[in-house]
Each structure stands twice: as C-alpha cells, then as structure tokens.
Design a protein around this motif. Sequence first.
Motif, short mmCIF file in Angstrom:
data_model
loop_
_atom_site.label_atom_id
_atom_site.label_comp_id
_atom_site.label_asym_id
_atom_site.label_seq_id
_atom_site.Cartn_x
_atom_site.Cartn_y
_atom_site.Cartn_z
N SER A 80 68.29 33.02 -39.18
CA SER A 80 68.26 32.31 -37.96
C SER A 80 68.97 31.05 -38.33
CB SER A 80 66.86 32.28 -37.49
OG SER A 80 66.10 31.65 -38.53
N ARG A 81 69.29 30.64 -39.35
CA ARG A 81 69.63 29.20 -39.73
C ARG A 81 68.51 28.13 -39.27
NH1 ARG A 81 75.78 31.06 -37.63
NH2 ARG A 81 75.58 33.06 -38.57
N ALA A 82 67.48 28.46 -39.88
CA ALA A 82 66.46 27.37 -39.31
C ALA A 82 65.55 27.09 -40.78
CB ALA A 82 65.54 28.16 -38.42
N LEU A 83 65.05 25.91 -40.68
CA LEU A 83 64.22 25.33 -41.83
C LEU A 83 62.87 24.97 -41.15
CD1 LEU A 83 65.05 22.96 -44.63
CD2 LEU A 83 63.04 22.43 -43.14
N HIS A 84 61.81 25.61 -41.86
CA HIS A 84 60.30 25.18 -41.52
C HIS A 84 59.81 24.60 -42.46
CE1 HIS A 84 60.90 28.94 -38.51
NE2 HIS A 84 61.73 29.15 -39.43
N PHE A 85 58.93 23.73 -42.23
CA PHE A 85 58.18 22.89 -42.95
C PHE A 85 56.70 22.78 -42.59
CE2 PHE A 85 55.74 18.89 -43.65
CZ PHE A 85 55.69 18.88 -45.04
N TRP A 86 55.84 23.01 -43.56
CA TRP A 86 54.32 22.83 -43.45
C TRP A 86 53.70 21.83 -44.25
CZ3 TRP A 86 56.79 27.54 -43.49
CH2 TRP A 86 56.62 28.53 -42.61
N SER A 87 53.08 20.69 -43.78
CA SER A 87 52.35 20.01 -44.68
C SER A 87 51.37 20.57 -45.60
CB SER A 87 51.78 18.73 -43.83
OG SER A 87 50.83 19.07 -43.01
N LYS A 94 57.08 21.47 -38.71
CA LYS A 94 58.46 21.00 -38.28
C LYS A 94 59.56 22.23 -38.39
CE LYS A 94 57.59 16.63 -38.14
NZ LYS A 94 57.56 15.92 -36.74
N LEU A 95 60.40 22.34 -37.35
CA LEU A 95 61.30 23.40 -37.17
C LEU A 95 62.74 22.67 -37.09
CD1 LEU A 95 62.25 26.27 -37.01
CD2 LEU A 95 61.40 26.55 -34.74
N TYR A 96 63.61 22.89 -38.07
CA TYR A 96 65.01 22.33 -37.81
C TYR A 96 66.14 23.18 -37.80
CZ TYR A 96 62.03 18.17 -39.51
OH TYR A 96 61.41 17.19 -39.88
N PRO A 97 67.12 23.12 -37.15
CA PRO A 97 68.46 24.01 -37.09
C PRO A 97 68.80 23.71 -38.48
CG PRO A 97 68.78 22.09 -35.53
CD PRO A 97 67.30 22.01 -35.96
N THR A 98 69.64 24.52 -39.20
CA THR A 98 70.48 24.13 -40.43
C THR A 98 71.90 24.62 -40.32
OG1 THR A 98 69.88 26.20 -41.43
CG2 THR A 98 68.44 24.25 -41.61
N SER A 99 72.68 24.38 -41.36
CA SER A 99 73.88 25.23 -41.64
C SER A 99 73.45 25.95 -43.01
CB SER A 99 74.97 24.00 -42.10
OG SER A 99 74.64 23.22 -43.22
N VAL A 100 74.05 26.83 -43.26
CA VAL A 100 73.90 27.84 -44.25
C VAL A 100 75.28 28.20 -45.05
CG1 VAL A 100 71.90 28.90 -43.25
CG2 VAL A 100 74.01 29.98 -42.74
N PRO A 101 75.14 28.84 -46.08
CA PRO A 101 76.35 29.22 -46.87
C PRO A 101 77.59 30.10 -46.32
CG PRO A 101 74.64 29.25 -48.37
CD PRO A 101 74.00 29.16 -47.04
#
Length: 203
Positions: A80-87, A94-101
């Motif tokens: 999905s080309r997304a990065l998820h972060f949980w504290s 947080k949910l961010y769009p990303t680039s991938v390889p």
Amino acid sequence: MTRSPTQTGRRAFLAGGAALLATPALAQTTNYTTPFENSTVVERDPSEVVRRNISSFRSLDWRPYFSDTRNGAVLVDTTSRALHFWSGDQSVYKLYPTSVPLTEELTRLGRTEIVRKVVGPEWRPTPSMKERNPEWPDYVGPGPDNPLGTHALYLSWTYYRIHGTHDTRKIGRKSSNGCIGLYNEHIAELFGLTNVGTQVLLI
C-alpha cells in the motif's frame, strides 16, 4: 448556456485529477486520549496523474504485527506504500504515504530497528548503486541535492534507511533503490516521535 458532454467531462476529469494530486500529501493523524533530482527511475512518468492505492491506504491495528509497542513501533507496508507508527503507550498513531523500492530484488522485508538518527544526513551510493549508475557522485553533503532529504532513520540492516526526499514526485511510487522515502515534513515529524531502538517491520 448549456455545456456539452465533452466540456462537462473535461471539467470532471480536471477536478478529479486535482483531488488525486492532493491526496498523497496528507498524513492521517490520530491522537488517542486512552541524489538529488532524478537519482532513480520511477515506475511511471512523474508528470502523470496516478491512482495511488487509496483503498489500501487505511489505518491499521498494531496487534497483528507486534507483540507490544514498547519504545514505539513502525510498520512499512510496501504494497500500500504506507508507513504506520504507534507510540510506546499507543497514544499517538501516524499514517504516512511513502516511496518504496523499484523492484523486489531491491526490497528487503522483515524485522529490524532504528539504530541511528541523523538530521541533515550525508549520502554515499552503495557499491551496487555505483555499479548500476557509474555516473553518480561518490558523495553528496546535506542540502537540497541530497537524496536522503532533511532527516534519516538508519536501520540495523546495512544501507537501509527511512528518510526524507526533496523530490516529492517519488512519494506513492516504486522509486527507490531499497530505502523507504517520506515527504520531508513527515520524516521530520516521525524523527521526533521515534527513538534509537524503535522496532521496525517491513511487509
């Protein structure tokens, strides 16, 4: 004055295209109370409007991926080309769009962790990058020409980073040589939320 179907269709297309272009620049945020340009090829012409996995770009629960969120947890979904972060206390998500390889051969999946955090990172191409692109410089210092953007999170895997990019066309695409890229404003925020030792999972 009556608009022709062609005029109406053109207006709808332009409005839809503008909405698609605006979509990836937004990161979804929930706070719970309880080198250089053209450094890589991209999968398509960067000037094209592309549909970016909107249906799969959604919030996820951490439990299927981590046993706990101690020291924070980062999940990178390369599909999905997304990065998820949980504290660590799960109060921040947080949910961010990303680039991938660019290719499966350049993609590494599995568990790792953040081992170093750098503001204004330097960049040197890996030996395999230099082999594929001998014209690339051996070194790029911090600044607008640096392909690592403004901040970089170094992973325990050699050469792998989560970093920013000054070339915003790459976000939402297969466009990297192995790293995960974010908009500079998003990597700056993630940089402030993560720690050395934050666990990372790429799927």
